[in-house]
Design an enzyme around this catalytic site. Sequence first.
Site, PDB file in Angstrom:
ATOM      1  CD  GLU A   1      -2.979  -0.971   2.217  1.00  0.00           C
ATOM      2  OE1 GLU A   1      -4.110  -1.637   1.849  1.00  0.00           O
ATOM      3  OE2 GLU A   1      -2.855  -0.614   3.432  1.00  0.00           O
TER       4      GLU A   1
ATOM      5  CD  GLU B   1      -3.109  -5.694   2.898  1.00  0.00           C
ATOM      6  OE1 GLU B   1      -3.946  -4.938   3.478  1.00  0.00           O
ATOM      7  OE2 GLU B   1      -2.300  -5.710   3.466  1.00  0.00           O
TER       8      GLU B   1
END
Length: 356
Positions: free
Chosen positions: A166, A264
């Site tokens: 991320e 995720e």
Amino acid sequence: MKLSSTLLFLGLFGLFTGLHGQSSEQMAAAISTETDAQFIYEYQGSKFVPPTGKTLLIMGQTKEGITDYQNNFGDEKQPGGWSAYWGIPEFKGVASAFKNNTGSTQNHQMLVDEFPNTVVHSAMWMVGILDIAKKTGLGTYDRVIKEYARWAKNVNRPIYLRIGYEFDGPHNELEPRDYIRAYRRIVDLFRAENVENIAFVWHSYAAKPYKNYSIADWYPGDDYVDWVGVSIFDHAYGGDDFGSECDAVLAFAKEHAKPVMIAESNPIQGIDMDNTKVWEEWFVPYFNFIHKKNIKAVSFINEDWTSLSIAGIEHWKDARLSNNKLVAKAWFEATAQKRFLHASKKLYKQLGYKKK
């Protein structure tokens, strides 16, 4: 009068729970399995990509979440991989168990020891805060990277490594220049150590980016990226539209001929015990996205978020599959489709990995 009252109650109860008399088979049948032709393209410079029409199924992400999954679903067909996390400053949670300050335990080696014929989905924490990325790029953590390299070679199985996962998330505060320098140094060190069983994953938050940088600003280059990853949390609650930022990541992956993984994912508003509405509201759009966008690997997080001390997720709920038997059954119906790759003696061959 009694019969009418009973029927009214059952009707209201069915509406409230979202069951509508559906079986798990009917719930799974609500998923569209068509693939949009524009997301079928040839990949270049990528490792361990499933064959055409296949998607690698991965579960995670903590020892506690994985244990809960095994306790409840150990008799089900096992996923093709398992997730774990570690941080670039220290070699912890890799070769042995480590309980971090979130209240969860990480242990890469457990995944290797307990789950044969599977891959390791490894997330390397690296942020801009405290100059972590800057120090990485300057070589401060070279010793840790080399130690991980030695461990990786010894496990002798495919590893999908998410470097600074991320990277574009505002919570990570990563400046593109620092991130790219650190990312390239990490990859160069692995290559210098002759580590051949790691696929490098460039994992985007797939939402509003830090300082509104363009996603391309963080890209380390085609020679350094095997896969492009996205996170899918709130995205799926909006139906089949996952947002312009997510679309941009998928377009970027296609432009650079890289396969996409959902690195995720979880219905963070929770999976309730007596309400299957989450299936229609989150899981159906989620699976539609996987099929339509030709997602090549998907990692689902089986987690009770209320048990973890993580800043910024205070409103996230308990979203373990074990909370709802019907939702769980529909999950296994959906992932039993021939598209999904599970643990098997032929998995490594399917991924193009030759075990040494």
